[in-house]
Design an enzyme around this catalytic site. Structure first.
Site, mmCIF file in Angstrom:
data_model
loop_
_atom_site.group_PDB
_atom_site.id
_atom_site.type_symbol
_atom_site.label_atom_id
_atom_site.label_comp_id
_atom_site.label_asym_id
_atom_site.label_seq_id
_atom_site.Cartn_x
_atom_site.Cartn_y
_atom_site.Cartn_z
ATOM 1 N N LYS A 195 46.122 54.743 31.754
ATOM 2 C CA LYS A 195 45.832 54.012 30.512
ATOM 3 C C LYS A 195 44.374 53.560 30.615
ATOM 4 O O LYS A 195 44.061 52.571 31.272
ATOM 5 C CB LYS A 195 46.772 52.811 30.382
ATOM 6 C CG LYS A 195 47.063 52.381 28.957
ATOM 7 C CD LYS A 195 45.857 51.942 28.142
ATOM 8 C CE LYS A 195 45.506 50.486 28.387
ATOM 9 N NZ LYS A 195 44.237 50.084 27.708
ATOM 10 N N GLY A 247 40.961 45.645 37.032
ATOM 11 C CA GLY A 247 40.538 44.880 35.856
ATOM 12 C C GLY A 247 40.350 43.425 36.222
ATOM 13 O O GLY A 247 40.088 43.078 37.385
ATOM 14 N N SER A 248 40.522 42.569 35.226
ATOM 15 C CA SER A 248 40.228 41.149 35.424
ATOM 16 C C SER A 248 41.374 40.448 36.160
ATOM 17 O O SER A 248 42.520 40.927 36.161
ATOM 18 C CB SER A 248 40.013 40.490 34.065
ATOM 19 O OG SER A 248 41.194 40.582 33.307
ATOM 20 N N ALA A 250 42.794 37.648 35.252
ATOM 21 C CA ALA A 250 43.793 37.150 34.291
ATOM 22 C C ALA A 250 44.803 38.243 33.960
ATOM 23 O O ALA A 250 46.024 38.015 34.009
ATOM 24 C CB ALA A 250 43.088 36.667 33.025
ATOM 25 N N THR A 251 44.324 39.455 33.660
ATOM 26 C CA THR A 251 45.253 40.546 33.337
ATOM 27 C C THR A 251 46.013 40.974 34.589
ATOM 28 O O THR A 251 47.214 41.262 34.528
ATOM 29 C CB THR A 251 44.497 41.750 32.741
ATOM 30 O OG1 THR A 251 43.636 41.302 31.710
ATOM 31 C CG2 THR A 251 45.452 42.773 32.166
ATOM 32 N N GLY A 252 45.321 40.992 35.717
ATOM 33 C CA GLY A 252 45.961 41.410 36.963
ATOM 34 C C GLY A 252 47.168 40.543 37.308
ATOM 35 O O GLY A 252 48.192 41.040 37.773
ATOM 36 N N GLU A 269 43.041 45.707 41.934
ATOM 37 C CA GLU A 269 41.608 45.602 42.255
ATOM 38 C C GLU A 269 41.009 44.728 41.170
ATOM 39 O O GLU A 269 40.878 45.162 40.017
ATOM 40 C CB GLU A 269 40.954 46.990 42.237
ATOM 41 C CG GLU A 269 41.451 47.938 43.311
ATOM 42 C CD GLU A 269 41.019 47.543 44.714
ATOM 43 O OE1 GLU A 269 40.103 46.711 44.855
ATOM 44 O OE2 GLU A 269 41.623 48.050 45.661
ATOM 45 N N CYS A 303 32.061 45.335 39.581
ATOM 46 C CA CYS A 303 32.945 44.329 40.171
ATOM 47 C C CYS A 303 32.395 43.761 41.469
ATOM 48 O O CYS A 303 32.577 42.587 41.761
ATOM 49 C CB CYS A 303 34.322 44.932 40.405
ATOM 50 S SG CYS A 303 34.275 46.360 41.496
ATOM 51 N N GLU A 403 33.043 34.315 37.203
ATOM 52 C CA GLU A 403 32.513 35.678 37.112
ATOM 53 C C GLU A 403 31.934 35.893 35.712
ATOM 54 O O GLU A 403 32.659 35.787 34.717
ATOM 55 C CB GLU A 403 33.634 36.701 37.363
ATOM 56 C CG GLU A 403 33.138 38.140 37.357
ATOM 57 C CD GLU A 403 34.264 39.179 37.328
ATOM 58 O OE1 GLU A 403 35.248 38.997 36.575
ATOM 59 O OE2 GLU A 403 34.149 40.188 38.052
HETATM 60 P P1 NAD Z 1 40.796 43.759 31.625
HETATM 61 O O1 NAD Z 1 41.670 43.073 32.601
HETATM 62 O O2 NAD Z 1 40.505 43.099 30.349
HETATM 63 O O3 NAD Z 1 41.398 45.196 31.235
HETATM 64 C C1 NAD Z 1 41.650 46.193 32.203
HETATM 65 C C2 NAD Z 1 42.674 47.170 31.644
HETATM 66 O O4 NAD Z 1 43.930 46.496 31.497
HETATM 67 C C3 NAD Z 1 42.338 47.731 30.260
HETATM 68 O O5 NAD Z 1 42.718 49.087 30.217
HETATM 69 C C4 NAD Z 1 43.234 46.897 29.338
HETATM 70 O O6 NAD Z 1 43.560 47.530 28.129
HETATM 71 C C5 NAD Z 1 44.465 46.749 30.217
HETATM 72 N N1 NAD Z 1 45.352 45.627 29.876
HETATM 73 C C6 NAD Z 1 45.058 44.486 29.200
HETATM 74 N N2 NAD Z 1 46.152 43.688 29.140
HETATM 75 C C7 NAD Z 1 47.146 44.330 29.803
HETATM 76 C C8 NAD Z 1 48.498 44.014 30.119
HETATM 77 N N3 NAD Z 1 49.056 42.859 29.735
HETATM 78 N N4 NAD Z 1 49.221 44.906 30.827
HETATM 79 C C9 NAD Z 1 48.668 46.066 31.256
HETATM 80 N N5 NAD Z 1 47.398 46.426 30.983
HETATM 81 C C10 NAD Z 1 46.639 45.566 30.279
HETATM 82 O O7 NAD Z 1 39.454 44.102 32.433
HETATM 83 P P2 NAD Z 1 38.112 44.759 31.861
HETATM 84 O O8 NAD Z 1 37.425 43.745 31.015
HETATM 85 O O9 NAD Z 1 38.420 46.108 31.322
HETATM 86 O O10 NAD Z 1 37.284 44.986 33.208
HETATM 87 C C11 NAD Z 1 36.423 44.044 33.756
HETATM 88 C C12 NAD Z 1 37.095 43.353 34.943
HETATM 89 O O11 NAD Z 1 37.512 44.339 35.884
HETATM 90 C C13 NAD Z 1 36.137 42.443 35.696
HETATM 91 O O12 NAD Z 1 36.796 41.245 36.013
HETATM 92 C C14 NAD Z 1 35.828 43.230 36.966
HETATM 93 O O13 NAD Z 1 35.465 42.434 38.058
HETATM 94 C C15 NAD Z 1 37.114 43.958 37.194
HETATM 95 N N6 NAD Z 1 36.900 45.159 38.020
HETATM 96 C C16 NAD Z 1 37.333 45.165 39.318
HETATM 97 C C17 NAD Z 1 37.103 46.277 40.114
HETATM 98 C C18 NAD Z 1 37.564 46.329 41.550
HETATM 99 O O14 NAD Z 1 37.598 47.426 42.111
HETATM 100 N N7 NAD Z 1 37.915 45.216 42.171
HETATM 101 C C19 NAD Z 1 36.438 47.391 39.586
HETATM 102 C C20 NAD Z 1 36.006 47.343 38.265
HETATM 103 C C21 NAD Z 1 36.253 46.223 37.483
#
Ligand code: NAD
Length: 499
Positions: A195, A247-248, A250-252, A269, A303, A403
């Site tokens: 996704k 991702g973030s 909060a979502t994680g 991650e 990240c 962040e």
């Molecule tokens: P995000 O958490 O907003 O979204 C990430 C993904 O999750 C998107 O595809 C989004 O559509 C999906 N999503 C949103 N809500 C969801 C839910 N309830 N269930 C399942 N999927 C859902 O993050 P972003 O804004 O796309 O990315 C930026 C963040 O990612 C930053 O915090 C960054 O630090 C982090 N990041 C971490 C790494 C790492 O390897 N540690 C790498 C890249 C980015």
């Protein structure tokens, strides 16, 4: 310099009506969901239309992944799996300019970075994973349980692919991170439903088509598009056996809860508030080069990039002067111009978030360089902000704690090594930390005490397929790369035999 010329195949790809990629086919929009636009952050033009996946399409994608796992991929010859991953890497390179252009148009990443990371690094990672397909092995064990009847025992373990993997991808490195998940899963014999981020779905859709050309069987790679709700439905699907989320925080946390409710394995991650720490002997010119390249690259939307910099008090002025001078001269503009270093922030919500933090900087801290949003090169549009240096007043300042995921680095002085260690660890995150020094004793004393998934010395942000990567504390659960990914994508089956 002028923008590079867009290839006809780039324009043709943008013109298509995009939906999902299921069982080896680009699936035409079903008409049951409302399409959303992909916006070029440098111009604010909508460049492509994507139909989000319906519930039925999510089910179809998982069913295709499950069928190909059970009928084809789990038992596929490991060497042949590796050959196909290598072939896909070749095809990514062969189509590299189209992929790089699609990436730059949808994320604002400078074209040079798109070529380097989304194309070249994706190929490098794929080839690394391809090499592992023939090296995934269990152990032979000697049970010590005493025999009741004189018989003997022997035991071994098998590493078996876990099944269908749901990979949830962010927008900052949309192809490379998709490849991290896809390469790891496919190398282990798993199949995937990815996704992508709603902001950057184009490049992985193109690569899914190339996967078919590479001979990867239909159904092994599937893609469903949409907002977070599509991701949430995907990970709740009972046939998904593992979730790999980037991702973030909060979502994680939400993803982790959802996955845990059905005991689905989950690796995360997540974000960071990474520290660069310059010790008293730091080579300032080297650190300036490093911070310029690694702190501000892709407008800080990395990240692992450093966002807070602790500098020995005796060196802070020198660092700020030199970095400020270098930053003021760095060219900003259209990301399709090969001479440009800084393009736009990748999307509107992220731009608004960065503008919020620039306001905080201007109100609460001393802005040394930058600090403003600026008009873009095309009709003043686009999500452009100045790369910014901030001098913090306290380790608990908002900009030293939250962040920003933008081109804002905050600097503060420290005096003693113990103080520095507690400053580095004064964060709920723990993704990456760099030490800038040639003081071997201090380095070796500090490394074990730093709460961080990675410690770099005299560099920052470098992520390599051979080196495990992941976060501690709120920065995540699990590791990617090295051999670490094998634990995450396989189940251990124990076999005990009597003879
Ligand atoms: P995000 O958490 O907003 O979204 C990430 C993904 O999750 C998107 O595809 C989004 O559509 C999906 N999503 C949103 N809500 C969801 C839910 N309830 N269930 C399942 N999927 C859902 O993050 P972003 O804004 O796309 O990315 C930026 C963040 O990612 C930053 O915090 C960054 O630090 C982090 N990041 C971490 C790494 C790492 O390897 N540690 C790498 C890249 C980015």
């Amino acid at each position: 310099m002028p923008d590079i010329q867009l290839l006809p195949e780039t324009l043709a790809f943008l013109d298509r009506q995009h939906g999902q990629f299921i069982a080896g086919e680009a699936v035409a929009p079903s008409g049951t969901t409302t399409a959303f636009g992909v916006t070029n952050p440098a111009t604010e033009d909508v460049i492509a239309q994507i139909s989000p996946a319906s519930d039925a399409e999510i089910d179809q994608a998982v069913a295709a992944a499950k069928a190909s796992f059970e009928q084809v991929w789990a038992d596929f010859n490991p060497y042949a799996r590796g050959v196909m991953l290598n072939k896909l890497a070749d095809l990514i390179e062969a189509n590299g300019e189209q992929i790089a252009q699609l990436e730059t148009l949808s994320s604002g990443k400078s074209i040079n970075l798109s070529r380097m990371f989304e194309v070249q690094q994706s190929a490098i990672f794929l080839r690394y994973f391809a090499g592992w397909t023939t090296k995934i092995a269990g152990e032979t064990l000697q049970p010590s349980f005493p025999s009741m009847t004189g018989e003997q025992y022997s035991a071994f373990t098998r590493r078996e692919p876990i099944g269908v993997v749901a990979g949830i991808i962010p927008w900052n490195f949309p192809l490379m991170i998709a490849i991290w998940k896809l390469g790891a899963a496919l190398a282990c014999g798993c199949t995937v439903v990815l996704k992508p981020s709603e902001f950057t779905p184009l490049t992985i859709l193109r690569v899914a088509e190339l996967a078919r050309e590479a001979g990867i069987p239909d159904g092994v790679i599937n893609i469903v598009n949409g907002m977070g709700d599509v991701g949430a439905k995907l990970i709740q699907h009972p046939d998904v056996r593992k979730v790999s989320f980037t991702g973030s925080v909060a979502t994680g946390k939400k993803v982790n809860l959802t996955a845990a409710a059905d005991l689905t394995r989950c690796t995360l991650e997540l974000g960071g508030k990474n520290t660069a720490a310059l010790l008293k002997d730091a080579d300032i010119d080297r650190a300036v080069g490093g911070l310029l390249q690694l702190g501000y690259i892709h407008q800080g939307q990395v990240c692992a990039a450093p966002e807070r910099v602790y500098v020995h008090a005796s060196r802070l002025d020198e660092l700020l002067n030199k970095l400020g001078g270098a930053l003021s001269q760095a060219p900003m503009g259209s990301p399709l111009d090969e001479s440009v270093l800084f393009g736009p922030i990748s999307n509107k919500p992220q731009y608004e978030k960065v503008c919020h933090y620039l306001n905080v900087a201007n109100k609460e801290n001393r802005v040394v360089v930058g600090g403003q949003a600026v008009a873009g090169p095309v009709n003043g549009k686009g999500y452009f902000v100045q790369p910014t240096i901030v001098q913090a007043t306290s380790a608990n300042d908002i900009l030293m704690q939250e962040e920003t995921f933008g081109p804002i680095l905050s600097f503060m002085a420290y005096e003693e090594e113990d103080e520095l260690l507690s400053l580095i660890n004064n964060t709920p995150y723990g993704l990456g930390t760099s030490l800038w020094t040639n003081n071997l004793s201090a380095t070796m004393r500090m490394i074990p005490k730093i709460e961080s998934g990675t410690v770099w010395v005299n560099l920052h942000t470098m992520v390599d397929p051979a080196v495990p990567f992941g976060g501690v504390k709120h920065s995540g659960i699990g590791r990617e790369f090295g051999s670490a990914f094998i634990d995450e994508y396989t189940e251990v089956k124990s076999v005990i035999m009597a003879y």
